[in-house]
Motif scaffolding. Structure first.
Motif, PDB file in Angstrom:
ATOM      1  N   ARG A 559       0.824  -1.212   0.000  1.00 51.41           N
ATOM      2  CA  ARG A 559       0.000   0.000   0.000  1.00 51.41           C
ATOM      3  C   ARG A 559       0.858   1.262   0.000  1.00 51.41           C
ATOM      4  N   GLY A 560       1.990   1.192   0.677  1.00 54.18           N
ATOM      5  CA  GLY A 560       2.865   2.351   0.761  1.00 54.18           C
ATOM      6  C   GLY A 560       3.477   2.763  -0.560  1.00 54.18           C
ATOM      7  N   LEU A 561       3.517   1.847  -1.526  1.00 52.47           N
ATOM      8  CA  LEU A 561       4.067   2.174  -2.838  1.00 52.47           C
ATOM      9  C   LEU A 561       3.123   3.032  -3.668  1.00 52.47           C
ATOM     10  N   VAL A 562       1.833   2.947  -3.374  1.00 58.20           N
ATOM     11  CA  VAL A 562       0.818   3.588  -4.218  1.00 58.20           C
ATOM     12  C   VAL A 562       1.046   5.095  -4.266  1.00 58.20           C
ATOM     13  N   GLY A 563       1.087   5.606  -5.470  1.00 60.35           N
ATOM     14  CA  GLY A 563       1.292   7.031  -5.669  1.00 60.35           C
ATOM     15  C   GLY A 563       2.741   7.438  -5.726  1.00 60.35           C
ATOM     16  N   HIS A 564       3.652   6.511  -5.400  1.00 60.62           N
ATOM     17  CA  HIS A 564       5.074   6.821  -5.388  1.00 60.62           C
ATOM     18  C   HIS A 564       5.844   6.015  -6.429  1.00 60.62           C
ATOM     19  N   LEU A 565       5.656   4.711  -6.386  1.00 61.50           N
ATOM     20  CA  LEU A 565       6.401   3.812  -7.262  1.00 61.50           C
ATOM     21  C   LEU A 565       5.432   2.845  -7.936  1.00 61.50           C
ATOM     22  N   PRO A 566       5.783   2.344  -9.110  1.00 63.51           N
ATOM     23  CA  PRO A 566       4.879   1.401  -9.775  1.00 63.51           C
ATOM     24  C   PRO A 566       4.772   0.093  -9.013  1.00 63.51           C
ATOM     25  N   SER A 567       3.664  -0.595  -9.208  1.00 63.63           N
ATOM     26  CA  SER A 567       3.499  -1.902  -8.591  1.00 63.63           C
ATOM     27  C   SER A 567       4.567  -2.848  -9.143  1.00 63.63           C
ATOM     28  N   PRO A 568       5.346  -3.465  -8.280  1.00 63.33           N
ATOM     29  CA  PRO A 568       6.481  -4.272  -8.756  1.00 63.33           C
ATOM     30  C   PRO A 568       6.037  -5.559  -9.432  1.00 63.33           C
ATOM     31  N   ASN A 569       6.842  -5.953 -10.382  1.00 62.46           N
ATOM     32  CA  ASN A 569       6.584  -7.178 -11.131  1.00 62.46           C
ATOM     33  C   ASN A 569       7.620  -8.221 -10.718  1.00 62.46           C
ATOM     34  N   GLY A 570       7.255  -9.078  -9.761  1.00 65.44           N
ATOM     35  CA  GLY A 570       8.168 -10.120  -9.320  1.00 65.44           C
ATOM     36  C   GLY A 570       8.919  -9.750  -8.057  1.00 65.44           C
ATOM     37  N   ILE A 571       9.523 -10.751  -7.434  1.00 67.73           N
ATOM     38  CA  ILE A 571      10.159 -10.579  -6.130  1.00 67.73           C
ATOM     39  C   ILE A 571      11.365  -9.650  -6.186  1.00 67.73           C
ATOM     40  N   ASP A 572      12.115  -9.679  -7.273  1.00 64.66           N
ATOM     41  CA  ASP A 572      13.289  -8.817  -7.355  1.00 64.66           C
ATOM     42  C   ASP A 572      12.881  -7.346  -7.360  1.00 64.66           C
TER      43      ASP A 572
END
Length: 827
Positions: A559-572
């Protein structure tokens, strides 16, 4: 006096408890070798009877250890040397213990946080002596006390507040649940006659005469306070100055004052040097057995007098205000006996290298080893020491209160030698809990600890160490009719950010002093991968969640990523994005709070360190890797910080100058393009100045700010010779910027045992960081979160490469930047 350590020949036996089927036959009715100091967990691990308690889901499989009664035993030879007294000295027993010598019960203890001196002369025999210490199962013990005394409010699943034992040893929202038992500090036999030095409190002051040492010496006589004949002379020496006093048998206390006219003052780092003066106390009857320590001459004051804005929390040393740049400290290992002086010094170096000047020893841990405070004394790191009460109500009846007073007296006395120790604090969040967490109804008038925080502890600090200020709690507003967690008053903890709100909400708090705030992120990849073995590895895997103790922790990271960074694709990508977001959140908060100076006088981030491999708020993980957060802290805690902040009158440049020298120069303000050209436009030079230990706020040109395109441009302020030399205003978050995922190229070349990685930017590259442990788990790097404009480059020095090919440190999974998370150019 002869002190004989009793650290050899110990065995460990499981007396009773829920032994696993596969171990019952190997442990029942038998013993294994034990290490003292140590604990049952580490002894079982050493014998190969359990797996690494930190690995995978071992925590759950090993819960039986904390529910088992353990007995330590050893045999030692003894013969009477004619001494008057023979004392068994146990510096630390964890926790509820029966101590038996040759079958005679000589002591029962119930406090991990204090030592015990037991006269065992009558129980000793010539020749072989059998010493056994049986520890009650800690989990069963706290549950039994609930039945006996009734439950009191607490966080987490075990009622840790029923026992004087490290609260986090039962698990925390960053800590593994490994309720330990064992002899966790040195133990030995002390044979002595006549009189001995029982304790020394070397309290210091600074007056017009110079450095003042008031040495408060307590004696113990072999015959007790009413001892008949005999005498001794107490002598105190510091820097060649000497004072003595004759004492007759039965006299137990003396205070000797010495003045060092030319004493150099001890200062916190950034304010001066840290000279330490050796002090010795000797008795004429045993001149070869001195008590020795080091002191630093300084004064400490805390200003909490109401002002026009509310209530300050201003720390001064030697009359000079100290802007606090700090971190909270937890035990650095879940198994306390695994700590040594070298590890303490490395952690303190992590603090000083990040420009910190204070560590707060949090109340759910322990009163730390002298090794910790010695390192802080030498480094000029102030220590805020909590008394050991955290996030719970504590009974004030005699069954607990007697231990609390004995423990506090010992801690105040033991730690009084340390120049770094600046503040005593009554508790962590308990007053706040009483007011706001629903405790009042549950308590229904029962005691909950207020008497400790408002009466007993301040009285003991005043009695035993009047040289240091006391705060009843953290957070605390220093007023009976004030909410204890009010931004306008005293200290505050900010936890709605992280738990519920976006980190930009930090900007809503005009906080006077923030003693806790934090944002989570995972440990280094190598730390995580060494203990989490989910296939495939992903944020909600079983073992991953074992190593995430916060409620809905990984959901909050997401939730903390929202508005700041894109939703990550994969564990890395998840790993890098959440580490980066942690760093961004805390840098945002600190820069906001510091920009409020002098209204705000300090921040203490949660937290510096970890006690096991875990997703947490720490800046340095358990395997001693400095996370991206650490580099954010180093930048935000620069003594000279330039930060761009929104103000009612418009976007402004705030300079914080926490040095003894004023600064004046030119701020070159420009708008820079994010694209490959990297052009700058509308360059404006603004003369600017800031006083020593001061702050200045300069309104930036309104027309320039208004013309900024948030998606394709940034505002850059260059200040040659001030701090990092540059401040950048990103008018949009990463998700709103047109960043080139391929903006950087890297080359690596060997440089002796190190590797130099040069990163060049062909377009704006935000927060370039090398995750060097991806290439070599022990590797370190000298910088991180470096932002480059188009055409700029930066050199990173990588050490402890373990012979890995240099090119590996220039690989894409090592060299990261924020824009790479976009995958494609953001539109």
């Amino acid at each position: 006096m002869v002190f004989s350590p009793l650290h050899d020949g110990w065995t460990l036996e499981a007396v009773s408890g829920p032994l696993p089927d596969d171990l019952a036959t190997r442990l029942a009715g038998t013993t294994i070798p034990a290490t003292v100091p140590g604990c049952a967990h580490t002894d079982l691990l050493a014998e190969g009877l359990i797996t690494d308690p930190f690995d995978g889901d071992a925590e759950a499989a090993q819960q039986w250890i904390g529910s088992t009664v353990w007995r330590y035993a050893t045999t030692f030879d003894w013969s009477d040397d004619g001494s008057d007294r023979h004392d068994l000295v146990a510096e630390g027993l964890d926790t509820v213990a029966r101590v038996e010598l040759n079958g005679v019960l000589v002591a029962e203890t119930e406090n991990q946080h204090r030592s015990h001196r037991i006269d065992v002369k009558e129980a000793l025999v010539t020749g072989a002596n059998r010493l056994t210490i049986t520890f009650a199962a800690p989990v069963a013990e706290v549950e039994a006390r609930v039945e006996q005394h009734r439950a009191l409010p607490h966080v987490n699943h075990h009622p840790f507040n029923m026992l004087r034992k490290s609260a986090s040893n039962f698990g925390w929202d960053w800590g593994v649940d490994v309720a330990t038992s064992g002899i966790w500090k040195p133990i030995g036999l002390d044979s002595w006659s006549g009189v001995r030095i029982a304790s020394v409190r070397p309290l210091v002051d600074v007056t017009d005469e110079g450095g003042v040492l008031d040495a408060h010496v307590n004696l113990e006589w072999a015959g007790g306070e009413g001892a008949g004949g005999g005498s001794t002379e107490v002598t105190v020496v510091v820097d060649g100055h000497r004072a003595s006093s004759a004492m007759t048998a039965g006299e137990t206390a003396v205070s000797l004052r010495l003045v060092v006219p030319d004493a150099e003052l001890w200062w916190p780092r950034g304010h001066g040097a840290q000279p330490l003066y050796p002090v010795s106390v000797t008795l004429s009857t045993s001149p070869d057995e001195p008590w020795e320590a080091r002191v630093g001459f300084r004064t400490v004051a805390l200003d909490t007098a109401p002002d026009a804005h509310g209530t300050p929390f201003t720390v001064s040393v030697n009359g000079e205000v100290v802007q606090i740049r700090g971190a909270n400290w937890i035990p650095d290992h879940a198994f306390l006996t695994e700590m040594d002086a070298a590890r303490y010094r490395r952690r303190v170096a992590d603090a000083t290298d990040a420009n910190m000047n204070l560590l707060r020893v949090w109340g759910g841990g322990i009163y730390e080893s002298h090794d910790f405070y010695d390192a802080c004394d030498e480094a000029g790191v102030l220590v805020w020491q909590d008394f050991l009460f955290a996030c719970a109500a504590y009974a004030e009846e005699a069954w607990l209160a007697d231990e609390v007073e004995a423990e506090a007296r010992e801690a105040i006395t033991r730690l009084s030698r340390h120049a770094s120790l600046a503040i005593w604090n009554g508790n962590n969040e308990n007053i706040w809990g009483f007011v706001e967490w629903g405790w009042r109804a549950e308590l229904a008038g029962r005691t909950w600890g207020e008497g400790y925080y408002r009466s007993l502890l301040p009285a003991l600090v005043a009695e035993l160490d009047g040289t240091r200020p006391y705060s009843p709690g953290s957070p605390y507003s220093f007023g009976d009719y004030l909410h204890p967690n009010d931004a306008r008053h005293g200290t505050m903890h900010i936890w709605d950010v992280w738990n519920d709100r976006d980190y930009t909400a930090y900007a809503e708090y005009p906080a006077r002093f923030v003693s806790e705030f934090g944002f989570q992120g995972p440990p280094a990849w190598s730390t995580l991968a060494a203990v989490v073995h989910d296939e495939p590895m992903e944020p909600y895997g079983h073992e991953m969640l074992v190593h995430q103790k916060a409620d809905d922790g990984n959901l909050k990271l997401e939730r903390g990523l929202v508005g700041h960074l894109p939703s990550p694709n994969g564990i890395d990508e998840w790993h890098w994005a959440t580490q980066l977001n942690q760093a961004a959140a805390i840098r945002f908060g600190i820069e906001h709070f510091r920009s409020l100076a002098p209204l705000n006088t300090g921040t203490i981030v949660w937290q510096l360190n970890d006690d096991w491999p875990v997703v947490s708020w720490a800046a340095v993980d358990f395997d001693e890797h400095r996370k991206p957060l650490w580099f954010a802290l180093r930048a935000a805690y620069e003594p000279r910080l330039a930060t761009i902040q929104p103000r009612a009158s418009g976007l402004s440049l705030v300079l914080l100058n926490d040095t003894a020298a004023a600064w004046h120069g030119t701020a070159r303000v420009a708008v820079a393009s994010l694209d490959a050209g990297g052009s700058r436009r509308d360059v404006v030079d603004v003369p600017i100045a800031v006083e020593a230990r001061g702050a200045s706020t300069t309104l930036l040109p309104a027309e320039l700010v208004a013309s900024l395109d948030p998606g394709t441009e940034v505002l850059v302020v260059d200040l040659d010779g001030f701090g990092a030399g540059r401040a950048v205003w990103n008018a949009a978050e990463v998700v709103g910027q047109r960043l080139d995922p391929g903006a950087v190229s890297a080359t690596a070349t060997p440089d002796g045992d190190d590797v130099l990685v040069t990163v060049a930017a062909s377009a704006y590259a935000r927060d370039v960081t090398l995750l060097v442990d991806r290439a070599a788990p022990r590797a370190t790097v000298d910088r991180g979160l470096v932002t480059l404009l188009s055409g700029e480059s930066a050199v990173f020095r990588v050490s402890a490469t373990d012979g890995v090919d240099a090119a590996r440190f220039a690989a894409d999974d090592v060299v990261r930047h924020a824009g790479a998370l976009l995958g494609v150019v953001a539109l």
